[in-house]
Design a protein around this motif. Structure first.
Motif, PDB file in Angstrom:
ATOM      1  N   SER A 246       0.974  -1.166  -0.001  1.00  0.00           N
ATOM      2  CA  SER A 246       0.108  -0.214  -0.108  1.00  0.00           C
ATOM      3  C   SER A 246       0.860   1.219  -0.136  1.00  0.00           C
ATOM      4  CB  SER A 246      -1.044   0.056   1.170  1.00  0.00           C
ATOM      5  OG  SER A 246       0.014   0.141   2.252  1.00  0.00           O
ATOM      6  N   ASP A 247       0.322   2.359   0.122  1.00  0.00           N
ATOM      7  CA  ASP A 247       1.195   3.524   0.313  1.00  0.00           C
ATOM      8  C   ASP A 247       1.583   3.704   1.759  1.00  0.00           C
ATOM      9  OD1 ASP A 247      -0.887   5.066   1.317  1.00  0.00           O
ATOM     10  OD2 ASP A 247      -1.639   5.861  -0.512  1.00  0.00           O
ATOM     11  N   TRP A 249       0.774   6.086   3.781  1.00  0.00           N
ATOM     12  CA  TRP A 249      -0.624   6.811   4.508  1.00  0.00           C
ATOM     13  C   TRP A 249      -1.317   5.484   4.878  1.00  0.00           C
ATOM     14  CZ3 TRP A 249      -2.130  10.909   6.701  1.00  0.00           C
ATOM     15  CH2 TRP A 249      -3.706  11.235   6.750  1.00  0.00           C
ATOM     16  N   SER A 250      -1.873   4.819   3.916  1.00  0.00           N
ATOM     17  CA  SER A 250      -2.629   3.718   4.207  1.00  0.00           C
ATOM     18  C   SER A 250      -1.927   2.733   5.301  1.00  0.00           C
ATOM     19  CB  SER A 250      -3.297   2.880   2.902  1.00  0.00           C
ATOM     20  OG  SER A 250      -3.822   3.705   2.151  1.00  0.00           O
ATOM     21  N   PHE A 251      -0.984   2.221   5.167  1.00  0.00           N
ATOM     22  CA  PHE A 251      -0.205   1.497   6.091  1.00  0.00           C
ATOM     23  C   PHE A 251       0.058   2.145   7.370  1.00  0.00           C
ATOM     24  CE2 PHE A 251       3.917   0.606   8.150  1.00  0.00           C
ATOM     25  CZ  PHE A 251       4.103  -0.866   8.178  1.00  0.00           C
ATOM     26  N   THR A 252       0.186   3.482   7.723  1.00  0.00           N
ATOM     27  CA  THR A 252       0.140   3.932   8.855  1.00  0.00           C
ATOM     28  C   THR A 252      -0.890   3.907   9.548  1.00  0.00           C
ATOM     29  OG1 THR A 252       2.188   5.364   8.196  1.00  0.00           O
ATOM     30  CG2 THR A 252       0.971   5.933  10.176  1.00  0.00           C
ATOM     31  N   LEU A 253      -2.097   4.373   8.877  1.00  0.00           N
ATOM     32  CA  LEU A 253      -3.389   4.397   9.321  1.00  0.00           C
ATOM     33  C   LEU A 253      -3.737   2.716   9.515  1.00  0.00           C
ATOM     34  CD1 LEU A 253      -5.639   6.499   7.094  1.00  0.00           C
ATOM     35  CD2 LEU A 253      -4.445   7.112   9.127  1.00  0.00           C
ATOM     36  N   GLY A 254      -3.519   1.928   9.040  1.00  0.00           N
ATOM     37  CA  GLY A 254      -3.751   0.453   9.429  1.00  0.00           C
ATOM     38  C   GLY A 254      -3.042   0.025  10.595  1.00  0.00           C
ATOM     39  N   GLU A 255      -1.811   0.573  11.175  1.00  0.00           N
ATOM     40  CA  GLU A 255      -0.952   0.256  12.054  1.00  0.00           C
ATOM     41  C   GLU A 255      -1.565   0.963  13.268  1.00  0.00           C
ATOM     42  OE1 GLU A 255       2.133  -2.199  12.308  1.00  0.00           O
ATOM     43  OE2 GLU A 255       0.639  -2.521  10.541  1.00  0.00           O
ATOM     44  N   GLY A 378       9.483  18.008  -3.066  1.00  0.00           N
ATOM     45  CA  GLY A 378       8.536  19.048  -3.571  1.00  0.00           C
ATOM     46  C   GLY A 378       7.133  18.968  -3.041  1.00  0.00           C
ATOM     47  N   ASP A 379       6.723  17.712  -2.609  1.00  0.00           N
ATOM     48  CA  ASP A 379       5.185  17.469  -2.409  1.00  0.00           C
ATOM     49  C   ASP A 379       5.374  16.311  -1.501  1.00  0.00           C
ATOM     50  OD1 ASP A 379       2.534  17.865  -1.927  1.00  0.00           O
ATOM     51  OD2 ASP A 379       1.945  16.688  -3.643  1.00  0.00           O
ATOM     52  N   TYR A 380       6.189  16.240  -0.398  1.00  0.00           N
ATOM     53  CA  TYR A 380       6.425  15.130   0.312  1.00  0.00           C
ATOM     54  C   TYR A 380       5.531  14.974   1.484  1.00  0.00           C
ATOM     55  CZ  TYR A 380       9.900  11.600   1.616  1.00  0.00           C
ATOM     56  OH  TYR A 380      10.346  10.323   1.857  1.00  0.00           O
ATOM     57  N   HIS A 381       5.010  13.711   1.299  1.00  0.00           N
ATOM     58  CA  HIS A 381       4.026  13.264   2.599  1.00  0.00           C
ATOM     59  C   HIS A 381       3.631  11.721   2.487  1.00  0.00           C
ATOM     60  CE1 HIS A 381       0.795  12.973  -0.478  1.00  0.00           C
ATOM     61  NE2 HIS A 381       1.224  14.161  -0.792  1.00  0.00           N
ATOM     62  N   LEU A 382       3.134  11.267   3.347  1.00  0.00           N
ATOM     63  CA  LEU A 382       3.010   9.807   3.395  1.00  0.00           C
ATOM     64  C   LEU A 382       2.357   9.148   2.415  1.00  0.00           C
ATOM     65  CD1 LEU A 382       2.155   9.414   7.036  1.00  0.00           C
ATOM     66  CD2 LEU A 382       4.121   8.486   6.221  1.00  0.00           C
ATOM     67  N   GLY A 383       1.402   9.717   1.573  1.00  0.00           N
ATOM     68  CA  GLY A 383       0.784   9.191   0.306  1.00  0.00           C
ATOM     69  C   GLY A 383       1.744   9.271  -0.842  1.00  0.00           C
ATOM     70  N   GLN A 384       2.916   9.945  -0.648  1.00  0.00           N
ATOM     71  CA  GLN A 384       3.951   9.835  -1.755  1.00  0.00           C
ATOM     72  C   GLN A 384       5.137   8.846  -1.701  1.00  0.00           C
ATOM     73  OE1 GLN A 384       2.502  11.272  -4.019  1.00  0.00           O
ATOM     74  NE2 GLN A 384       3.121  13.544  -4.011  1.00  0.00           N
ATOM     75  N   VAL A 385       4.559   7.787  -0.821  1.00  0.00           N
ATOM     76  CA  VAL A 385       5.764   6.434  -0.495  1.00  0.00           C
ATOM     77  C   VAL A 385       4.993   5.411  -0.405  1.00  0.00           C
ATOM     78  CG1 VAL A 385       7.122   5.700   1.465  1.00  0.00           C
ATOM     79  CG2 VAL A 385       6.864   8.241   1.107  1.00  0.00           C
ATOM     80  N   LEU A 386       5.692   4.274  -1.188  1.00  0.00           N
ATOM     81  CA  LEU A 386       5.025   3.024  -1.101  1.00  0.00           C
ATOM     82  C   LEU A 386       5.836   2.118  -0.061  1.00  0.00           C
ATOM     83  CD1 LEU A 386       5.289   2.444  -4.899  1.00  0.00           C
ATOM     84  CD2 LEU A 386       3.384   3.267  -3.333  1.00  0.00           C
ATOM     85  N   GLU A 387       4.804   1.269   0.490  1.00  0.00           N
ATOM     86  CA  GLU A 387       5.479   0.500   1.622  1.00  0.00           C
ATOM     87  C   GLU A 387       5.451  -1.220   0.979  1.00  0.00           C
ATOM     88  OE1 GLU A 387       6.161  -2.203   4.493  1.00  0.00           O
ATOM     89  OE2 GLU A 387       4.157  -2.428   3.480  1.00  0.00           O
ATOM     90  N   THR A 388       6.692  -1.378   0.857  1.00  0.00           N
ATOM     91  CA  THR A 388       6.959  -2.634  -0.038  1.00  0.00           C
ATOM     92  C   THR A 388       7.120  -3.952   0.880  1.00  0.00           C
ATOM     93  OG1 THR A 388       9.355  -2.317   0.336  1.00  0.00           O
ATOM     94  CG2 THR A 388       8.088  -1.017  -1.323  1.00  0.00           C
ATOM     95  N   GLY A 389       6.533  -3.942   2.195  1.00  0.00           N
ATOM     96  CA  GLY A 389       6.577  -5.121   3.053  1.00  0.00           C
ATOM     97  C   GLY A 389       8.025  -5.164   3.624  1.00  0.00           C
ATOM     98  N   GLY A 390       8.251  -4.360   4.424  1.00  0.00           N
ATOM     99  CA  GLY A 390       9.534  -4.010   5.042  1.00  0.00           C
ATOM    100  C   GLY A 390      10.463  -2.908   4.779  1.00  0.00           C
ATOM    101  N   ASP A 391      10.224  -2.197   3.795  1.00  0.00           N
ATOM    102  CA  ASP A 391      11.047  -1.108   3.471  1.00  0.00           C
ATOM    103  C   ASP A 391      10.040   0.137   2.706  1.00  0.00           C
ATOM    104  OD1 ASP A 391      13.159   0.837   3.376  1.00  0.00           O
ATOM    105  OD2 ASP A 391      14.451  -0.961   2.573  1.00  0.00           O
ATOM    106  N   PHE A 392      10.535   0.979   2.278  1.00  0.00           N
ATOM    107  CA  PHE A 392       9.866   2.174   1.479  1.00  0.00           C
ATOM    108  C   PHE A 392      10.470   2.411   0.374  1.00  0.00           C
ATOM    109  CE2 PHE A 392       9.014   2.935   6.126  1.00  0.00           C
ATOM    110  CZ  PHE A 392       7.580   2.860   6.114  1.00  0.00           C
ATOM    111  N   VAL A 393       9.611   3.088  -0.814  1.00  0.00           N
ATOM    112  CA  VAL A 393      10.034   3.551  -2.050  1.00  0.00           C
ATOM    113  C   VAL A 393       9.472   4.847  -2.305  1.00  0.00           C
ATOM    114  CG1 VAL A 393      10.109   3.188  -4.384  1.00  0.00           C
ATOM    115  CG2 VAL A 393      10.644   1.128  -2.935  1.00  0.00           C
TER     116      VAL A 393
END
Length: 520
Positions: A246-247, A249-255, A378-393
């Protein structure tokens, strides 16, 4: 003219014409511009001018994506507004007939511009042949001419490894851009609103790929349009497909949702473990963010990426931006205060009472900081990051979509990205409470505490990852003051948005601003 709005149930009639007749200049083109486009474009999700009174739609260029007579066309549309300003949009168009037309009309009614008994004029992103042609154009670095300009495909390393065109699908989510996935290998973003100049998303990803930065998608290719005057704009960007859960943002809300549930059930040990893991992930993201900023600051002779000193002019511009936002917020609170619930009125009153102190905080920003500015996300927030199952992209380097392309390409202190992510953690903590609204009085203190801890974990990790970097100031007080200014700038932007769009969420940025005053 008055723009006619249509619905998917009542599309315009489709003339019984071949591709070249419908898209060629002449009476059919005039009908296309004056009837079909005004009925279709204003209801598209990606159209940004809905509130701006569009007056005229005109075709700027038409380019077939392949040599086939019935090939889809990439059509560049100029939209003129009542104030005489214009925007350019990309509309890929295809005529389908027979069973294919009936299937698309039934399953994708919003994609239909015009319809006849046996045919539809549709957004070509839903046509397999069009998606294949886009891939071929990029992979073969093909140049195709149109009425006025031309298309050119560009290939990156990730695309060069693929021999055959993979099966593709258009993603259902439609926002400011459209997306196509090719097999499990390539993700293509089709830009809808176009601007002449280098697109920062393509530009930065190409730069990061050249430096083997692993925490962003690899650059795979692009399609550019060049006008007769030599003006260039990116129509499509392809990257390696990043497998992800997920991204962030969704990952953090789930946790946080799991954490709240365990707290409510009295499962202290389980809640503590979830909290510790979530804070470790916040720190991991801080490390990845610092690594991104280091990569963007690597020495280069490219003037578009070469670092530059932070000057007093940069500080003065930031100060004026904050003062303008303070004036805007003050005006909005004055107009809308009585429409707010009493508890939000109280927070708004506290903000107004501290407005002078906030203005004074910007006075010293005109002093040059002993650091550099670089290209940033330039527009950095949790929605601009992918959670890859142990890391972030990290993804989406376009910058803030409502700002001009030139503004989005400006060099800034990386602390501005840091401020954006710190505010995003605060939003996540309070957004997660929505799933447990009836327990808000019990959980809100926990949410506040988690927000502070997550922000600190992220910031501490970023500071470690960037220690000694040229964009870091050797004077800690300078750096703290600059970060605080970016946090204030971001929170004021959020206040304006929330008071106009989501008043119940207004306490989040209001409290964010008031906390800055408490931290003295």
């Amino acid at each position: 003219m008055t723009v006619a709005m249509s619905t998917p149930e009542t599309p315009c009639p489709l003339p019984d014409l071949a591709h070249e007749d419908l898209f060629a200049p002449g009476p059919q083109r005039e009908s296309f511009e004056s009837h079909i486009l005004p009925a279709y474009i204003p209801r598209c999700r990606w159209f940004a001018g809905k509130a701006r009174d569009p007056q005229r739609f005109s075709v700027q260029d038409v380019i077939p994506v392949s040599p086939a007579p019935d090939a889809a066309r990439l059509v560049l549309i100029d939209v003129e507004y009542a104030d005489k300003s214009t925007e350019t949009y990309l509309l890929p168009l295809q005529i389908l007939r027979g069973p294919a037309a009936r299937e698309l009309a039934a399953n994708q009614p919003n994609a239909v511009l015009a319809q006849s008994a046996d045919g539809v004029l549709c957004d070509a992103i839903h046509d397999q042949a069009f998606r294949d042609a886009l891939f071929t154009l990029m992979a073969g670095e093909v140049t195709r001419g149109g009425e006025h300009g031309s298309l050119t495909g560009q290939t990156g390393p990730a695309l060069g490894l693929i021999k055959d065109t993979p099966a593709s699908r258009a993603l259902a989510v439609e926002q400011s851009n459209s997306s196509i996935v090719y097999g499990d290998q390539i993700f293509l973003k089709l830009y809808r609103r176009l601007e002449h100049g280098m697109n920062p998303d393509a530009e930065i990803l190409r730069f990061l790929s050249g430096r083997h930065f692993a925490s962003a998608p690899p650059f795979a290719g692009a399609i550019e349009h060049r006008s007769p005057r030599g003006e260039c704009c990116v129509l499509a960007l392809a990257t390696g497909l990043v497998p992800h859960q997920s991204d962030a943002w969704s990952f953090t809300l789930g946790e946080l949702k799991r954490w709240f549930e365990n707290l409510l059930l009295g499962k202290t040990e389980a809640a503590g473990k979830i909290e510790s893991e979530s804070l470790a992930r916040a720190a991991q993201l801080g490390t990845r963010t610092g690594e991104m900023h280091r990569a963007l600051a690597e020495e280069t002779t490219d003037p578009d990426f070469a670092a530059e000193p932070l000057t007093s002019a940069d500080g003065k511009a930031l100060a004026e931006s904050i003062r303008a936002s303070l004036r805007q917020v003050h005006e909005l609170i004055g107009k809308k205060r009585t429409t707010l619930p009493p508890e939000i009125q109280e927070l708004a009153d506290q903000f107004v009472a501290h407005e002078r102190a906030l203005r004074q905080r910007t006075d010293s920003l005109g002093t040059a900081v002993n650091a550099i500015k670089t290209r940033t996300h330039g527009d950095y927030h949790l929605g601009q990051v992918l959670e890859t199952g142990g890391d972030f992209v990290i993804i989406d380097f376009e910058g803030e979509p409502l700002r001009s392309l030139a503004t989005r390409r400006e060099k800034r202190s990386p602390l501005r990205d840091v401020a954006g992510m710190l505010r995003s953690f605060d939003y996540a903590a309070h957004a997660a409470l929505e799933a447990h609204a009836e327990y808000r009085p019990t959980l809100s203190t926990y949410a506040e505490q988690w927000s502070a801890k997550a922000q600190l974990a992220f910031l501490d990790a970023w500071l470690v990852a960037t220690e000694g970097a040229p964009f870091r100031s050797t004077v800690h007080a300078e750096e703290d003051h600059l970060l605080e200014a970016f946090l204030l700038e971001k929170a004021l932007y959020e206040i304006v948005y929330e008071i106009n769009n989501r008043p119940p969420w207004l306490p989040i940025p209001l409290r964010g601003v008031l906390r800055l005053l408490e931290n003295d």
